[in-house]
Design an enzyme around this catalytic site. Structure first.
Site, PDB file in Angstrom:
ATOM      1  N   GLY A  10      -7.636  -1.667   5.379  1.00 55.79           N
ATOM      2  CA  GLY A  10      -8.245  -1.817   4.215  1.00 55.79           C
ATOM      3  C   GLY A  10      -7.447  -1.210   3.039  1.00 55.79           C
ATOM      4  N   SER A  11      -6.454  -0.421   3.031  1.00 56.29           N
ATOM      5  CA  SER A  11      -5.931   0.095   1.989  1.00 56.29           C
ATOM      6  C   SER A  11      -4.623  -0.821   1.595  1.00 56.29           C
ATOM      7  CB  SER A  11      -5.362   1.479   2.244  1.00 56.29           C
ATOM      8  OG  SER A  11      -4.238   1.590   1.517  1.00 56.29           O
ATOM      9  N   PRO A  12      -4.545  -1.552   0.550  1.00 53.45           N
ATOM     10  CA  PRO A  12      -3.321  -2.282   0.351  1.00 53.45           C
ATOM     11  C   PRO A  12      -1.888  -1.470   0.412  1.00 53.45           C
ATOM     12  CG  PRO A  12      -4.542  -2.045  -1.653  1.00 53.45           C
ATOM     13  CD  PRO A  12      -5.253  -1.443  -0.653  1.00 53.45           C
TER      14      PRO A  12
END
Length: 220
Positions: A10-12
């Site tokens: 979910g975290s780039p």
């Protein structure tokens, strides 16, 4: 001891780490932190990363934080002299400039565009912020008219980082279809990175795309 990776797709910032792990087939154990319950502030995690951010890795007692530092470390340790990050000072410098530009400028511009509209109280996306992103994509498009990849004829870590950001741009309301060279490059990477593409590049942006769709509908 198996490599421990703290983070999620979910975290780039985490995606470039997972992309390298999967592309190079490095065994690892994913550790997901419940940040709502402040697991990232527990003493054991602060020993690994005093800034309590993700991603972080624990490689048999050796901790590394910051996404680009982790990605480079993984290549240097588990696949030295790989073309993703070859053992040549000038080639590495050419890759590093794009890694740092991506996280400090390209991705930052996207976050500045997403944040106020999706999570703030503004009614419409910021036109100035949109143009800033598209100007950067236009510059990439010009550069990619001269080569297959951002640094020439070989896929490198720089391409992976830029592709992750570009995929997130495509999840917003911005139209990147006119940039033919960027899109050809992006499609080429899909063929180059089959083990990475769906899980790391495509699926994590489905939630972002839904947020944009919902917010735009609510703003009409």
């Amino acid at each position: 001891m198996v490599l421990e990776v703290y983070g999620n797709t979910g975290s780039p910032h985490c995606r470039i780490v997972f992309a390298v792990l999967k592309h190079l087939k490095i065994p690892y154990e994913q550790k997901t932190l419940d940040m709502r319950n402040k697991e990232h502030l527990q003493a054991d995690y602060l020993k690994l990363n005093p800034f309590h951010t993700i991603p972080t890795i624990n490689d048999d007692g050796f901790a590394v934080f910051e996404s680009r530092a982790i990605a480079v470390y993984l290549i240097e340790k588990y696949s030295p002299d790989n073309q993703l990050y070859p053992n040549d000072a000038k080639k590495r410098a050419a890759i590093n400039r794009w890694l740092y530009w991506d996280v400090a400028s390209f991705l930052k511009s996207l976050q500045s565009y997403n944040g106020p509209f999706l999570f703030g109280n503004v009614d419409k996306p910021d036109e100035k912020a949109a143009n800033e992103i598209l100007d950067k994509v236009k510059t990439l498009d010009g550069l990619l008219s001269q080569s297959k990849y951002i640094n020439g004829d070989n896929l490198t870590l720089a391409d992976i980082g830029l592709a992750i950001t570009f995929a997130s741009i495509n999840a917003t309301n911005l139209d990147t279809k006119p940039f033919e060279n960027v899109n050809k490059w992006f499609n080429r990477l899909e063929n180059d990175l089959p083990e990475v593409w769906s899980e790391i590049i495509v699926k994590p942006n489905e939630m972002l795309k839904k947020r944009w769709t919902d917010k735009l509908s609510a703003s009409k």
